[in-house]
Structures are given as structure tokens and as C-alpha cells.
Design a protein around this motif. Sequence first.
Motif, PDB file in Angstrom:
ATOM      1  N   MET A  99      39.761  74.541  47.710  1.00  0.00           N
ATOM      2  CA  MET A  99      40.707  75.080  48.582  1.00  0.00           C
ATOM      3  C   MET A  99      41.953  75.095  47.676  1.00  0.00           C
ATOM      4  O   MET A  99      42.860  75.985  47.860  1.00  0.00           O
ATOM      5  N   LYS A 100      42.135  74.461  46.594  1.00  0.00           N
ATOM      6  CA  LYS A 100      43.277  74.558  45.725  1.00  0.00           C
ATOM      7  C   LYS A 100      43.161  75.879  45.024  1.00  0.00           C
ATOM      8  O   LYS A 100      44.190  76.511  44.988  1.00  0.00           O
ATOM      9  N   ASP A 101      41.913  76.225  44.452  1.00  0.00           N
ATOM     10  CA  ASP A 101      41.832  77.604  43.876  1.00  0.00           C
ATOM     11  C   ASP A 101      42.109  78.714  45.021  1.00  0.00           C
ATOM     12  O   ASP A 101      42.632  79.692  44.822  1.00  0.00           O
ATOM     13  N   ILE A 102      41.545  78.427  46.325  1.00  0.00           N
ATOM     14  CA  ILE A 102      41.570  79.457  47.150  1.00  0.00           C
ATOM     15  C   ILE A 102      43.276  79.659  47.464  1.00  0.00           C
ATOM     16  O   ILE A 102      43.752  80.815  47.937  1.00  0.00           O
ATOM     17  N   LEU A 103      44.005  78.724  47.540  1.00  0.00           N
ATOM     18  CA  LEU A 103      45.555  78.758  47.780  1.00  0.00           C
ATOM     19  C   LEU A 103      46.158  79.139  46.824  1.00  0.00           C
ATOM     20  O   LEU A 103      47.420  79.582  46.996  1.00  0.00           O
ATOM     21  N   LYS A 104      45.953  79.073  45.642  1.00  0.00           N
ATOM     22  CA  LYS A 104      46.512  79.561  44.477  1.00  0.00           C
ATOM     23  C   LYS A 104      47.288  80.827  44.351  1.00  0.00           C
ATOM     24  O   LYS A 104      48.554  81.108  44.010  1.00  0.00           O
ATOM     25  N   PRO A 105      46.515  81.962  44.920  1.00  0.00           N
ATOM     26  CA  PRO A 105      47.303  83.267  44.942  1.00  0.00           C
ATOM     27  C   PRO A 105      48.382  83.204  46.085  1.00  0.00           C
ATOM     28  O   PRO A 105      49.207  84.113  46.192  1.00  0.00           O
ATOM     29  N   PHE A 129      33.090  70.876  52.618  1.00  0.00           N
ATOM     30  CA  PHE A 129      32.773  71.457  51.421  1.00  0.00           C
ATOM     31  C   PHE A 129      31.995  72.839  51.664  1.00  0.00           C
ATOM     32  O   PHE A 129      32.039  74.010  50.811  1.00  0.00           O
ATOM     33  N   ALA A 130      31.266  72.826  52.668  1.00  0.00           N
ATOM     34  CA  ALA A 130      30.373  74.165  52.921  1.00  0.00           C
ATOM     35  C   ALA A 130      31.539  75.206  53.368  1.00  0.00           C
ATOM     36  O   ALA A 130      31.214  76.385  52.988  1.00  0.00           O
ATOM     37  N   ILE A 131      32.666  74.973  54.052  1.00  0.00           N
ATOM     38  CA  ILE A 131      33.720  76.030  54.529  1.00  0.00           C
ATOM     39  C   ILE A 131      34.321  76.553  53.100  1.00  0.00           C
ATOM     40  O   ILE A 131      34.560  77.892  53.105  1.00  0.00           O
ATOM     41  N   THR A 132      34.754  75.573  52.319  1.00  0.00           N
ATOM     42  CA  THR A 132      35.245  76.075  51.215  1.00  0.00           C
ATOM     43  C   THR A 132      34.398  77.209  50.263  1.00  0.00           C
ATOM     44  O   THR A 132      34.904  77.686  49.593  1.00  0.00           O
ATOM     45  N   LEU A 179      42.522  83.107  56.375  1.00  0.00           N
ATOM     46  CA  LEU A 179      42.857  81.827  55.709  1.00  0.00           C
ATOM     47  C   LEU A 179      43.349  80.889  56.528  1.00  0.00           C
ATOM     48  O   LEU A 179      42.887  79.767  56.422  1.00  0.00           O
ATOM     49  N   LEU A 180      44.410  81.195  57.396  1.00  0.00           N
ATOM     50  CA  LEU A 180      45.050  80.419  58.112  1.00  0.00           C
ATOM     51  C   LEU A 180      43.828  79.639  59.198  1.00  0.00           C
ATOM     52  O   LEU A 180      44.018  78.469  59.332  1.00  0.00           O
ATOM     53  N   VAL A 181      43.146  80.589  59.971  1.00  0.00           N
ATOM     54  CA  VAL A 181      42.363  80.104  60.715  1.00  0.00           C
ATOM     55  C   VAL A 181      41.087  79.372  60.033  1.00  0.00           C
ATOM     56  O   VAL A 181      41.043  78.129  60.539  1.00  0.00           O
ATOM     57  N   TRP A 182      40.562  79.657  58.774  1.00  0.00           N
ATOM     58  CA  TRP A 182      39.739  78.784  58.243  1.00  0.00           C
ATOM     59  C   TRP A 182      40.324  77.496  57.570  1.00  0.00           C
ATOM     60  O   TRP A 182      39.599  76.394  57.643  1.00  0.00           O
ATOM     61  N   PHE A 183      41.749  77.770  56.989  1.00  0.00           N
ATOM     62  CA  PHE A 183      42.115  76.243  56.676  1.00  0.00           C
ATOM     63  C   PHE A 183      42.561  75.221  57.670  1.00  0.00           C
ATOM     64  O   PHE A 183      42.228  74.151  57.575  1.00  0.00           O
ATOM     65  N   SER A 184      42.647  75.773  58.934  1.00  0.00           N
ATOM     66  CA  SER A 184      43.042  74.998  60.092  1.00  0.00           C
ATOM     67  C   SER A 184      41.538  74.108  60.345  1.00  0.00           C
ATOM     68  O   SER A 184      41.490  73.038  60.646  1.00  0.00           O
ATOM     69  N   VAL A 185      40.495  74.904  60.464  1.00  0.00           N
ATOM     70  CA  VAL A 185      39.242  74.384  60.806  1.00  0.00           C
ATOM     71  C   VAL A 185      38.511  73.308  59.628  1.00  0.00           C
ATOM     72  O   VAL A 185      38.235  72.126  59.934  1.00  0.00           O
ATOM     73  N   TRP A 186      39.023  73.747  58.512  1.00  0.00           N
ATOM     74  CA  TRP A 186      38.632  73.056  57.375  1.00  0.00           C
ATOM     75  C   TRP A 186      39.473  71.520  57.273  1.00  0.00           C
ATOM     76  O   TRP A 186      38.890  70.486  56.998  1.00  0.00           O
ATOM     77  N   LEU A 187      40.745  71.727  57.516  1.00  0.00           N
ATOM     78  CA  LEU A 187      41.596  70.666  57.535  1.00  0.00           C
ATOM     79  C   LEU A 187      41.324  69.594  58.702  1.00  0.00           C
ATOM     80  O   LEU A 187      41.310  68.495  58.765  1.00  0.00           O
ATOM     81  N   LEU A 188      40.652  70.024  59.808  1.00  0.00           N
ATOM     82  CA  LEU A 188      40.197  69.385  60.893  1.00  0.00           C
ATOM     83  C   LEU A 188      39.009  68.460  60.622  1.00  0.00           C
ATOM     84  O   LEU A 188      38.964  67.257  61.024  1.00  0.00           O
TER      85      LEU A 188
END
Length: 221
Positions: free
Chosen positions: A129-135, A55-58, A72-81
Motif C-alpha cells: 500500500m505504501k508503494d501504491i500511495l507513493k504517486p 494482502f490479496a487486495i494490495t 484507489l479510494l474505494v479499494w483503500f477503504s475496503v483494505w483498511l476495513l
Amino acid sequence: MDYIKHLFLSRFKTFFLVTVSMLFSIILLMIRMKLTHSFFYLFLVWNLFLAVIPFAITTYLVSLPKLNKFGLLVWFSVWLLFLPNAPYIVTDLIHLQLSSPPIIWLDILIVSMFAGNGLLLFYLSILDMKDILKPFLKDRLLNYCIIFILFLSSFGVYLGRFLRYNSWEILSHPKYLITDVLSIAIQPYANKQAWLFTLLFGSFLIVGFWIFKQLYSTPST
């Protein structure tokens, strides 16, 4: 700086409610510790801390005016982890079998409260994350991606609860983790519990997310 200030003000209600809810969980745990002189459920505080990380990451990513694809790819990977740590707390209900009858009602309140906070942080982070990925993704592909993430989180919970893997073991012990994951993937009949848990707990997360999304309207940023 003004953008971050606007973000905080627009989300003040969410931050306030989440903070109050987590503090109440900790207060309940402190009452139990006082009554029983036991630190047994203290691990829930650590689990809740891990649940806060995605939650802090997003929240941080949403605060950025612009975000390039590589970042985004780097942060997304950490977030997913770290993401499975949030719904993982639900499985801490298993510890209720160790509770003594006189205080089991209190233990139910404590674990349920921590688990509820984990799910709350989980769904808030998913929405962010859904809002972040929308664009970057079309709507249909984005919806499929969210469903995949929910099932992947469910599988992550299985790895943590039953195989006792931690989020950082993908770096410290990648060989063992990859071996177990591949074994589960290519030998479904020999790993029925893993598949059944992933499908059912994943469905539970999807239904919960759908309900949460209907009830919660994301503050405008």
C-alpha cells in the motif's frame, strides 16, 4: 496480462514462502486435532483467511498498470476495513490460558505460527500500500499516513478483541460501532484500557514494521 505475469514471477519467492508458512501452520493444527480429538483452535484457520484478504487486495492493486483516485479510494477503504484482522491473530495468544500442561508447548507453536503469519501478511500488505500511495502523496505525508494506519489497525484490533466487533459490522451495525468509537475518543479517562492498548500495540506494530522493512526488500515490479 504480461504485466501480471511479470508481477507473479517477480514475487514468486514471496508467494511461495508465505504459502509454505501458512501450510505449516495448518499442519501443526491438524497434528493437534489428531492428538487431542479437539477442534478448539480451528478458528485460527478462519482468522488466517481474514488476514489474507488485505494482502490479496494490495497484490491485486499492485498488478494494475494504472489506478485512478476514485478507484484507489474505494479499494483503500475496503483494505483498511479488513487490515486489523491480520495483526488480530497475535491476540489469540490469550487462548493459551485454556491449554492443558501436556500439550501447551504445541499450542504455543500453533498460535505463534498463525500469529507470525498474520504479521507477515500485515507487513507485506502495508509495504504494498505504501508503494501504491507513493504517486499520490509526498514522502513525509506518506510516512505519517503509514504510522496513522498502524495505530488505527491497533485500535481495530482492540474493537475486535475486547468489544467483539467484526469488520463487516460497520455495515450491519454502524450505529453501535460509531457510538462506541466516539465514546472512546471523547472520554479517554473512562476508556483507559482502549487508549493504552492502542498506543502500546500500535507501537509494537510500528517497531515490527520498521524491522521488517529493513530486512525485506520489495521485489521490483
